[in-house]
Write an enzyme that holds these catalytic residues in place. Structure first.
Site, short mmCIF file in Angstrom:
data_model
loop_
_atom_site.label_atom_id
_atom_site.label_comp_id
_atom_site.label_asym_id
_atom_site.label_seq_id
_atom_site.Cartn_x
_atom_site.Cartn_y
_atom_site.Cartn_z
N HIS A 40 0.84 -1.21 0.00
CA HIS A 40 0.00 0.00 0.00
C HIS A 40 0.88 1.26 0.00
O HIS A 40 0.61 2.22 -0.72
CB HIS A 40 -0.88 0.05 1.26
CG HIS A 40 -1.88 -1.05 1.38
ND1 HIS A 40 -1.81 -2.00 2.35
CD2 HIS A 40 -3.01 -1.33 0.67
CE1 HIS A 40 -2.84 -2.83 2.25
NE2 HIS A 40 -3.58 -2.45 1.22
N GLY A 150 -2.88 -1.57 -7.31
CA GLY A 150 -1.82 -2.57 -7.42
C GLY A 150 -2.19 -3.66 -8.42
O GLY A 150 -3.33 -4.13 -8.45
P1 AMP Z 1 -6.62 -3.53 -0.43
O1 AMP Z 1 -6.40 -2.77 0.83
O2 AMP Z 1 -6.27 -4.97 -0.34
O3 AMP Z 1 -7.97 -3.27 -1.04
O4 AMP Z 1 -5.58 -2.94 -1.46
C1 AMP Z 1 -5.53 -1.57 -1.78
C2 AMP Z 1 -4.65 -1.38 -2.98
O5 AMP Z 1 -3.33 -1.83 -2.67
C3 AMP Z 1 -5.13 -2.20 -4.19
O6 AMP Z 1 -4.99 -1.41 -5.36
C4 AMP Z 1 -4.20 -3.38 -4.18
O7 AMP Z 1 -4.01 -3.96 -5.45
C5 AMP Z 1 -2.91 -2.73 -3.68
N1 AMP Z 1 -2.01 -3.73 -3.11
C6 AMP Z 1 -2.33 -4.71 -2.22
N2 AMP Z 1 -1.27 -5.50 -1.98
C7 AMP Z 1 -0.25 -5.03 -2.75
C8 AMP Z 1 1.12 -5.41 -2.94
N3 AMP Z 1 1.65 -6.47 -2.31
N4 AMP Z 1 1.88 -4.69 -3.79
C9 AMP Z 1 1.34 -3.61 -4.44
N5 AMP Z 1 0.07 -3.20 -4.30
C10 AMP Z 1 -0.72 -3.89 -3.46
#
Ligand code: AMP
Length: 281
Positions: A40, A150
């Protein structure tokens, strides 16, 4: 500048309308569900490279969870999240309660059925409808100039692109690389639910993808890939492994290596769902 922490839509709208456009030419937005990690934070750091204000949202969006237990167990660590966001100089945190987001009219004419046929959509009925609803609401409130997602959630990136185009949101979209633990495991909020042993086992997901990549020239079809990874699947509960042409989400049965191919994988470790993907050529 101290980070603003905003909990209501009204407050956020009035804050955004009070901004001096010369000082803050652009709104750069990173939507999340919290339990933040370096994946994030890499998105926030990317957003910080643009002129203007960086806004992160934290909202655990019930409508995108197809399992009540998954929603209840999803990690929530807001104090730590605030500390991490302050450490990367985030300007605004928008962290509404769920009833706050329910007030906004939801979208009715955006069709996610194409997404529901494959991979995440197929295994999580209603997931992409929920994602589309919340991102529509957040884009409508904030109207960002740049938004950062991501590639870990590869299919979600394709959905957001379609949503942006369908509703003519002005935001540019940036899709960023997957940030990993030192053993290759893709960082995920759900990793907090794994023991150290389970994390070690889960790193096999990435090993498996790397092995497919190293041997891509020897595969002609998806079945030969599935046979090849059967050593991994013995120890891991694989939900799907599909190979798609990059930029699309229809699993290929015959692998045409003149195309850019991406392997997408999902497994469950102790009932925690983990996803990952990798470009193969
Ligand atoms: P989430 O909190 O899981 O909804 O993720 C929020 C954003 O962070 C989304 O766009 C995800 O794709 C991105 N994200 C989650 N994990 C990763 C990671 N390991 N590397 C890069 N981006 C990530």
């Amino acid at each position: 500048m101290k980070m603003e922490i905003i909990k209501t839509i009204e407050e956020l709208k009035s804050f955004l309308s009070s901004l001096d456009k010369h000082k803050n030419p652009m709104l750069n937005f990173v939507p999340t569900m919290g339990a933040l990690h370096d994946g994030h934070l890499s998105l926030v750091k990317k957003a910080k490279l643009y002129d203007g204000l960086t806004i992160v949202s934290i909202f655990v969006n019930k409508s995108q969870f197809n399992s009540e237990n998954d929603y209840i167990n999803y990690p929530r660590v807001i104090d730590n999240d605030i500390r991490l966001l302050e450490s990367v100089d985030c300007n605004v945190l928008f962290c509404p309660e769920s009833n706050e987001m329910d007030q906004i009219e939801t979208l009715s004419n955006f069709d996610t059925s194409e997404f529901d046929k494959y991979m995440e959509g197929l295994h999580r009925p209603g997931h992409f409808k929920g994602v589309a609803e919340i991102v529509f609401k957040l884009f409508s409130i904030i109207n960002p100039d740049n938004s950062f997602f991501g590639i870990k959630d590869y299919q979600q990136c394709l959905l957001i692109e379609k949503l942006r185009d369908f509703y003519n949101f002005k935001t540019l979209l940036s899709f960023e690389d997957i940030v990993r633990e030192s053993n290759g495991l893709a960082m995920s909020s759900r990793n907090l639910l794994l023991s150290e042993d389970e994390k070690t086992l889960s790193s096999n997901l990435f090993n498996c993808l790397m092995d497919i990549k190293a041997n891509i020239s020897s595969f002609t079809d998806n079945n030969s890939v599935l046979r090849f990874i059967s050593n991994y699947t013995k120890n891991m509960n694989i939900e799907y492994l599909d190979i798609v042409e990059d930029g699309t989400m229809v699993p290929l049965s015959i692998l045409d290596k003149s195309k850019k191919l991406r392997a997408c994988i999902c497994c469950r470790v102790n009932n925690v769902r983990l996803i990952d993907n990798l470009l193969l050529n």
